[in-house]
Design a protein around this motif. Structure first.
Motif, PDB file in Angstrom:
ATOM      1  N   GLN A 181       0.822  -1.210   0.000  1.00  0.00           N
ATOM      2  CA  GLN A 181       0.000   0.000   0.000  1.00  0.00           C
ATOM      3  C   GLN A 181       0.857   1.262   0.000  1.00  0.00           C
ATOM      4  O   GLN A 181       0.509   2.273   0.613  1.00  0.00           O
ATOM      5  CB  GLN A 181      -0.947  -0.007   1.209  1.00  0.00           C
ATOM      6  CG  GLN A 181      -1.965  -1.130   1.140  1.00  0.00           C
ATOM      7  CD  GLN A 181      -2.778  -1.292   2.430  1.00  0.00           C
ATOM      8  OE1 GLN A 181      -3.755  -2.053   2.461  1.00  0.00           O
ATOM      9  NE2 GLN A 181      -2.408  -0.599   3.502  1.00  0.00           N
ATOM     10  N   PHE A 182       1.990   1.205  -0.699  1.00  0.00           N
ATOM     11  CA  PHE A 182       2.845   2.378  -0.884  1.00  0.00           C
ATOM     12  C   PHE A 182       3.320   2.985   0.445  1.00  0.00           C
ATOM     13  O   PHE A 182       3.633   4.171   0.525  1.00  0.00           O
ATOM     14  CB  PHE A 182       2.134   3.462  -1.705  1.00  0.00           C
ATOM     15  CG  PHE A 182       1.772   3.023  -3.100  1.00  0.00           C
ATOM     16  CD1 PHE A 182       2.714   3.054  -4.120  1.00  0.00           C
ATOM     17  CD2 PHE A 182       0.494   2.571  -3.382  1.00  0.00           C
ATOM     18  CE1 PHE A 182       2.393   2.649  -5.399  1.00  0.00           C
ATOM     19  CE2 PHE A 182       0.159   2.156  -4.665  1.00  0.00           C
ATOM     20  CZ  PHE A 182       1.115   2.191  -5.674  1.00  0.00           C
ATOM     21  N   GLY A 183       3.371   2.162   1.495  1.00  0.00           N
ATOM     22  CA  GLY A 183       3.924   2.641   2.755  1.00  0.00           C
ATOM     23  C   GLY A 183       2.909   3.109   3.770  1.00  0.00           C
ATOM     24  O   GLY A 183       3.295   3.640   4.817  1.00  0.00           O
ATOM     25  N   VAL A 184       1.609   2.944   3.501  1.00  0.00           N
ATOM     26  CA  VAL A 184       0.588   3.385   4.457  1.00  0.00           C
ATOM     27  C   VAL A 184      -0.213   2.193   4.976  1.00  0.00           C
ATOM     28  O   VAL A 184      -0.212   1.117   4.386  1.00  0.00           O
ATOM     29  CB  VAL A 184      -0.367   4.436   3.838  1.00  0.00           C
ATOM     30  CG1 VAL A 184       0.394   5.716   3.516  1.00  0.00           C
ATOM     31  CG2 VAL A 184      -1.064   3.887   2.598  1.00  0.00           C
ATOM     32  N   GLU A 195       6.615   7.654  16.096  1.00  0.00           N
ATOM     33  CA  GLU A 195       7.085   6.566  15.236  1.00  0.00           C
ATOM     34  C   GLU A 195       6.175   6.422  14.012  1.00  0.00           C
ATOM     35  O   GLU A 195       6.649   6.106  12.912  1.00  0.00           O
ATOM     36  CB  GLU A 195       7.101   5.250  16.014  1.00  0.00           C
ATOM     37  CG  GLU A 195       8.105   5.242  17.158  1.00  0.00           C
ATOM     38  CD  GLU A 195       8.004   3.975  17.991  1.00  0.00           C
ATOM     39  OE1 GLU A 195       7.326   3.012  17.536  1.00  0.00           O
ATOM     40  OE2 GLU A 195       8.573   3.938  19.096  1.00  0.00           O
ATOM     41  N   TRP A 196       4.885   6.628  14.222  1.00  0.00           N
ATOM     42  CA  TRP A 196       3.910   6.616  13.142  1.00  0.00           C
ATOM     43  C   TRP A 196       3.289   7.996  13.022  1.00  0.00           C
ATOM     44  O   TRP A 196       3.136   8.716  14.014  1.00  0.00           O
ATOM     45  CB  TRP A 196       2.814   5.585  13.398  1.00  0.00           C
ATOM     46  CG  TRP A 196       3.304   4.157  13.397  1.00  0.00           C
ATOM     47  CD1 TRP A 196       4.529   3.710  12.991  1.00  0.00           C
ATOM     48  CD2 TRP A 196       2.581   3.010  13.824  1.00  0.00           C
ATOM     49  NE1 TRP A 196       4.622   2.349  13.138  1.00  0.00           N
ATOM     50  CE2 TRP A 196       3.432   1.887  13.640  1.00  0.00           C
ATOM     51  CE3 TRP A 196       1.301   2.801  14.329  1.00  0.00           C
ATOM     52  CZ2 TRP A 196       3.040   0.587  13.954  1.00  0.00           C
ATOM     53  CZ3 TRP A 196       0.893   1.512  14.645  1.00  0.00           C
ATOM     54  CH2 TRP A 196       1.758   0.412  14.458  1.00  0.00           C
ATOM     55  N   VAL A 197       2.935   8.370  11.801  1.00  0.00           N
ATOM     56  CA  VAL A 197       2.410   9.705  11.514  1.00  0.00           C
ATOM     57  C   VAL A 197       1.078   9.564  10.781  1.00  0.00           C
ATOM     58  O   VAL A 197       0.957   8.765   9.838  1.00  0.00           O
ATOM     59  CB  VAL A 197       3.403  10.511  10.640  1.00  0.00           C
ATOM     60  CG1 VAL A 197       2.841  11.892  10.307  1.00  0.00           C
ATOM     61  CG2 VAL A 197       4.746  10.631  11.337  1.00  0.00           C
ATOM     62  N   ARG A 198       0.092  10.354  11.193  1.00  0.00           N
ATOM     63  CA  ARG A 198      -1.204  10.350  10.519  1.00  0.00           C
ATOM     64  C   ARG A 198      -1.081  11.031   9.161  1.00  0.00           C
ATOM     65  O   ARG A 198      -0.525  12.116   9.053  1.00  0.00           O
ATOM     66  CB  ARG A 198      -2.231  11.089  11.373  1.00  0.00           C
ATOM     67  CG  ARG A 198      -3.628  11.164  10.775  1.00  0.00           C
ATOM     68  CD  ARG A 198      -4.546  11.921  11.731  1.00  0.00           C
ATOM     69  NE  ARG A 198      -5.904  12.039  11.233  1.00  0.00           N
ATOM     70  CZ  ARG A 198      -6.324  13.022  10.430  1.00  0.00           C
ATOM     71  NH1 ARG A 198      -5.492  13.969  10.047  1.00  0.00           N
ATOM     72  NH2 ARG A 198      -7.579  13.064  10.029  1.00  0.00           N
ATOM     73  N   ALA A 247       7.275   7.274  10.368  1.00  0.00           N
ATOM     74  CA  ALA A 247       7.851   8.619  10.345  1.00  0.00           C
ATOM     75  C   ALA A 247       8.946   8.758   9.297  1.00  0.00           C
ATOM     76  O   ALA A 247       9.103   9.822   8.691  1.00  0.00           O
ATOM     77  CB  ALA A 247       8.396   8.976  11.726  1.00  0.00           C
ATOM     78  N   GLY A 248       9.688   7.711   9.035  1.00  0.00           N
ATOM     79  CA  GLY A 248      10.788   7.795   8.071  1.00  0.00           C
ATOM     80  C   GLY A 248      10.375   7.584   6.631  1.00  0.00           C
ATOM     81  O   GLY A 248      11.229   7.645   5.733  1.00  0.00           O
ATOM     82  N   THR A 249       9.114   7.340   6.357  1.00  0.00           N
ATOM     83  CA  THR A 249       8.641   7.105   4.989  1.00  0.00           C
ATOM     84  C   THR A 249       8.277   8.419   4.325  1.00  0.00           C
ATOM     85  O   THR A 249       7.469   9.190   4.853  1.00  0.00           O
ATOM     86  CB  THR A 249       7.408   6.176   4.996  1.00  0.00           C
ATOM     87  OG1 THR A 249       7.747   4.961   5.649  1.00  0.00           O
ATOM     88  CG2 THR A 249       6.956   5.884   3.573  1.00  0.00           C
ATOM     89  N   HIS A 250       8.867   8.683   3.162  1.00  0.00           N
ATOM     90  CA  HIS A 250       8.608   9.939   2.452  1.00  0.00           C
ATOM     91  C   HIS A 250       7.172   9.961   1.923  1.00  0.00           C
ATOM     92  O   HIS A 250       6.733   9.011   1.264  1.00  0.00           O
ATOM     93  CB  HIS A 250       9.576  10.099   1.285  1.00  0.00           C
ATOM     94  CG  HIS A 250       9.296  11.306   0.444  1.00  0.00           C
ATOM     95  ND1 HIS A 250       9.460  12.589   0.910  1.00  0.00           N
ATOM     96  CD2 HIS A 250       8.835  11.423  -0.839  1.00  0.00           C
ATOM     97  CE1 HIS A 250       9.132  13.449  -0.034  1.00  0.00           C
ATOM     98  NE2 HIS A 250       8.746  12.764  -1.094  1.00  0.00           N
ATOM     99  N   PRO A 251       6.421  11.038   2.192  1.00  0.00           N
ATOM    100  CA  PRO A 251       5.022  11.109   1.727  1.00  0.00           C
ATOM    101  C   PRO A 251       4.921  11.582   0.278  1.00  0.00           C
ATOM    102  O   PRO A 251       4.402  12.656  -0.018  1.00  0.00           O
ATOM    103  CB  PRO A 251       4.404  12.120   2.699  1.00  0.00           C
ATOM    104  CG  PRO A 251       5.535  13.043   3.041  1.00  0.00           C
ATOM    105  CD  PRO A 251       6.772  12.176   3.073  1.00  0.00           C
ATOM    106  N   GLY A 252       5.398  10.768  -0.655  1.00  0.00           N
ATOM    107  CA  GLY A 252       5.303  11.107  -2.063  1.00  0.00           C
ATOM    108  C   GLY A 252       3.874  11.010  -2.573  1.00  0.00           C
ATOM    109  O   GLY A 252       2.959  10.590  -1.844  1.00  0.00           O
ATOM    110  N   PRO A 253       3.634  11.369  -3.825  1.00  0.00           N
ATOM    111  CA  PRO A 253       2.257  11.381  -4.337  1.00  0.00           C
ATOM    112  C   PRO A 253       1.607  10.000  -4.348  1.00  0.00           C
ATOM    113  O   PRO A 253       0.403   9.878  -4.106  1.00  0.00           O
ATOM    114  CB  PRO A 253       2.406  11.955  -5.753  1.00  0.00           C
ATOM    115  CG  PRO A 253       3.846  11.735  -6.112  1.00  0.00           C
ATOM    116  CD  PRO A 253       4.603  11.849  -4.830  1.00  0.00           C
ATOM    117  N   GLU A 254       2.395   8.947  -4.633  1.00  0.00           N
ATOM    118  CA  GLU A 254       1.819   7.605  -4.637  1.00  0.00           C
ATOM    119  C   GLU A 254       1.289   7.248  -3.249  1.00  0.00           C
ATOM    120  O   GLU A 254       0.175   6.736  -3.106  1.00  0.00           O
ATOM    121  CB  GLU A 254       2.875   6.576  -5.064  1.00  0.00           C
ATOM    122  CG  GLU A 254       3.374   6.745  -6.490  1.00  0.00           C
ATOM    123  CD  GLU A 254       4.557   7.705  -6.598  1.00  0.00           C
ATOM    124  OE1 GLU A 254       5.143   7.796  -7.682  1.00  0.00           O
ATOM    125  OE2 GLU A 254       4.897   8.357  -5.576  1.00  0.00           O
TER     126      GLU A 254
END
Length: 299
Positions: free
Chosen positions: A12-15, A38-41, A50-57
């Motif tokens: 799921q693209f990191g979510v 550690e987790w971000v809404r 938190a370390g996952t880049h929120p790209g468009p995908e």
């Protein structure tokens, strides 16, 4: 991260959703990880590490999961990000749909969409490149709209594709702006600010300049951001900032000095000039062009 949730995250693209978390974690554990950062809404009920880049995908997938939809189509600037020609820095994710949202970070556009106007980019459903470019050109500020169209053509869209899509949207808001700007599109512009600078010249009534004009010098070709070769006039956008530091700027200065000996006049524009006071460079250029015209008639 526990195995089942990790697998979902990777698909799921990191979510991942709160419901998916609660299969393996307690609600207290979910709250604790959010509290520790550690987790971000991302959107309502959907999270990322938190370390996952929120790209468009990632953001489009998060929106799809938050809205509970099987498929969601990215649009406007988010689609432009996916296609590689976004010029706007925006915190909002733009999608097409009918479900309203109160979040300023998730904008749902209730636009009609023909199936032929949908494409897959990086496994994400999005409006096609042409539809995206025209949608953005219709609805953005003029300077941003031209910069988007220039960038879209630089990464591969043709004027024929843009005009075909424009014709499909002839009754939509902003059509006239998009139609006007397509006539000014030039994929040779190498930055959004160069596109904006060129539009300021057009709006001031100056002759159309050539982007990335190459002029020969003893040290090699000197490339000007914009130039009027028939008048030997060039315009550079903020050259120290946009070239590779002070060493490159010194080399540029030497080439500019040679251009001056050949009768060239080089003008400069800063971001402040382009955005707020374009007359500071357009009026001197107009006067220089008029002088060159008078000089040519006197010969």
């Amino acid at each position: 991260m526990r195995a089942q949730l990790e697998g979902l995250r990777d698909r799921q693209f990191g979510v991942f959703t709160a419901a998916q978390v609660l299969v393996e974690y307690t609600r207290a554990e979910l709250r604790a990880r959010l509290h520790r950062g550690e987790w971000v809404r991302v959107f309502h009920g959907v999270y990322r590490e938190a370390g996952t880049h929120p790209g468009p995908e990632l953001r489009v997938e998060a929106a799809r999961l938050s809205m509970g939809l099987p498929v969601l189509v990215a649009a406007y600037n988010t689609a432009a990000e996916l296609h590689g020609f976004s010029i706007a820095e925006s915190n909002a994710t733009h999608v097409l749909g009918v479900q309203l949202t109160r979040s300023k970070h998730l904008v749902v556009h209730q636009d009609r969409l023909d199936p032929t106007q949908v494409a897959m980019v990086n496994e994400v459903s999005t409006t096609t490149a042409a539809r995206t470019a025209i949608d953005t050109a219709r609805t953005s500020r003029r300077m941003d709209a031209l910069a988007t169209l220039d960038t879209a053509t630089r990464v591969g869209l043709s004027l024929d594709e843009l005009n075909h899509e424009l014709a499909r949207q002839h009754r939509r808001r902003g059509f006239r702006q998009a139609a006007e700007l397509i006539d000014l599109v030039d994929g040779r512009a190498e930055s959004p600010m160069e596109s904006r600078t060129r539009l300021r010249c057009h709006d001031a009534g100056l002759p159309r300049p050539q982007p990335q004009l190459e002029v020969p010098t003893p040290d090699g070709p000197r490339r000007l951001d914009l130039g009027w070769s028939q008048y030997r006039i060039g315009l550079e956008y903020d050259s120290v900032a946009w070239h590779s530091g002070l060493h490159a700027a010194a080399k540029d200065n030497a080439r500019h000095n040679h251009l001056a000996t050949q009768g060239w006049t080089i003008f400069y524009a800063t971001a402040l000039d382009v955005l707020h006071q374009p007359q500071l460079f357009t009026e001197p250029i107009r006067q220089a062009i008029n002088r060159r015209r008078v000089e040519s008639k006197g010969r």
